[in-house]
Design an enzyme around this catalytic site. Structure first.
Site, mmCIF file in Angstrom:
data_model
loop_
_atom_site.group_PDB
_atom_site.id
_atom_site.type_symbol
_atom_site.label_atom_id
_atom_site.label_comp_id
_atom_site.label_asym_id
_atom_site.label_seq_id
_atom_site.Cartn_x
_atom_site.Cartn_y
_atom_site.Cartn_z
ATOM 1 N N ILE B 87 -53.454 51.921 -16.779
ATOM 2 C CA ILE B 87 -52.346 52.858 -16.952
ATOM 3 C C ILE B 87 -51.547 52.339 -18.132
ATOM 4 O O ILE B 87 -51.300 51.134 -18.245
ATOM 5 C CB ILE B 87 -51.494 52.996 -15.673
ATOM 6 C CG1 ILE B 87 -50.373 54.004 -15.871
ATOM 7 C CG2 ILE B 87 -50.961 51.657 -15.207
ATOM 8 C CD1 ILE B 87 -49.661 54.364 -14.563
ATOM 9 N N VAL B 89 -48.322 53.566 -21.033
ATOM 10 C CA VAL B 89 -47.375 54.497 -21.649
ATOM 11 C C VAL B 89 -46.869 53.806 -22.915
ATOM 12 O O VAL B 89 -46.521 52.617 -22.883
ATOM 13 C CB VAL B 89 -46.189 54.803 -20.705
ATOM 14 C CG1 VAL B 89 -45.176 55.714 -21.400
ATOM 15 C CG2 VAL B 89 -46.697 55.456 -19.414
ATOM 16 N N GLY B 97 -40.128 58.029 -16.660
ATOM 17 C CA GLY B 97 -40.776 58.305 -15.372
ATOM 18 C C GLY B 97 -42.242 58.675 -15.510
ATOM 19 O O GLY B 97 -42.845 59.183 -14.562
ATOM 20 N N GLY B 99 -44.891 56.697 -15.922
ATOM 21 C CA GLY B 99 -45.721 55.822 -15.081
ATOM 22 C C GLY B 99 -45.690 56.258 -13.623
ATOM 23 O O GLY B 99 -46.730 56.399 -12.983
ATOM 24 N N TYR B 133 -44.245 48.608 -7.008
ATOM 25 C CA TYR B 133 -45.350 48.968 -6.109
ATOM 26 C C TYR B 133 -44.924 48.865 -4.641
ATOM 27 O O TYR B 133 -45.307 49.692 -3.818
ATOM 28 C CB TYR B 133 -46.580 48.091 -6.378
ATOM 29 C CG TYR B 133 -47.102 48.214 -7.797
ATOM 30 C CD1 TYR B 133 -46.967 49.404 -8.513
ATOM 31 C CD2 TYR B 133 -47.739 47.150 -8.426
ATOM 32 C CE1 TYR B 133 -47.429 49.517 -9.819
ATOM 33 C CE2 TYR B 133 -48.211 47.255 -9.731
ATOM 34 C CZ TYR B 133 -48.050 48.441 -10.419
ATOM 35 O OH TYR B 133 -48.515 48.548 -11.698
#
Lengths: 161, 161
Positions: B87, B89, B97, B99, B133
């Protein structure tokens, strides 16, 4: 030494596949979590575009172990790898080298298919297994921790989309 | 707040996909390891039976981030899961926001497709990421260690098959 052989699983092996998954779960005292059915494994292993694969070990015409695996991917190399999800040999057939044969078989498949790696996970306290993995040249990716979103937490994140 | 949107990647995004993979590699100071080409990603993402998937984030008509993922499998539940391999960005577009939106998007996809989980890995010292997480309900599978057989060790095990 008893002669065993490895081969790709076929749809008529589904009974053995689920039996061996449940045997592993029982060995790990997690039989209550092993709820996958023959239909689930038929869909995953033998559908038109399978994303799951099973290699069986046979001894005396009987399935005594299996490796269940799928393809992962390395974005840096741009190549697939092989991820070994489950490996199991019936306790009464250990010591014949079946486990090692599964690793050799998957490594050979990876090389033949241009995959850059074979990966799997081990519990950090399983020292005999880790010693074997070091002996065959596997490296522990010890800085990494797997994160899992499942159950109610998965549903909650999904509902917020 | 700038409006972004997520969508499945298409073949004409290959240039952006490789650019963002290399941007992640550069961010990790591993650009020399990012050797995957557009052809590699074309084969993996857009072949007849793809085993790799890419979701892009667009902002102002430009790709500014991506999630690259594939299907893993839980033998106990008999169901596939989603494994998030990468992942990323772009640094200048963080804090919007994007992610979190990728995680919501993948969780919604998992639930819609009957997958039991979404998994990924994090470096054990990345405390801000781990806090995020935990906040969304992901569990750390902290007893598990990934093992990797690659390079010469992979070739040696393969040659012994």
């Amino acid at each position: 030494m008893a002669a065993f052989s490895l081969r790709d699983a076929r749809p008529d092996d589904l009974g053995d596949i689920v039996r061996l998954v449940r045997a592993l779960a029982e060995y790990e005292k997690l039989l209550h979590e092993a709820v996958g059915t023959e239909d689930d494994f038929r869909d995953a292993l033998f559908g038109p575009n399978p994303r799951l694969f099973c290699t069986l070990a046979e001894l005396g015409g009987r399935a005594v172990g299996q490796a269940i695996w799928f393809y992962n991917f390395s974005t840096f190399t741009g190549r697939h790898g092989i991820y070994l999800e489950d490996i199991f040999v019936e306790p009464e057939h250990r010591g014949l080298g079946i486990g090692e044969a599964f690793f050799r078989n998957l490594a050979a498949r990876a090389v033949a298919e241009g995959c850059t790696r074979v990966e799997w996970q081990v519990l950090d306290w399983n020292e005999p297994a880790i010693r074997f993995y070091r002996k065959i040249g596997a490296r522990g990716m010890d800085e990494w921790r797997v994160q899992r979103l499942s159950g109610e937490a998965l549903a909650a994140v999904a509902a917020s989309a």
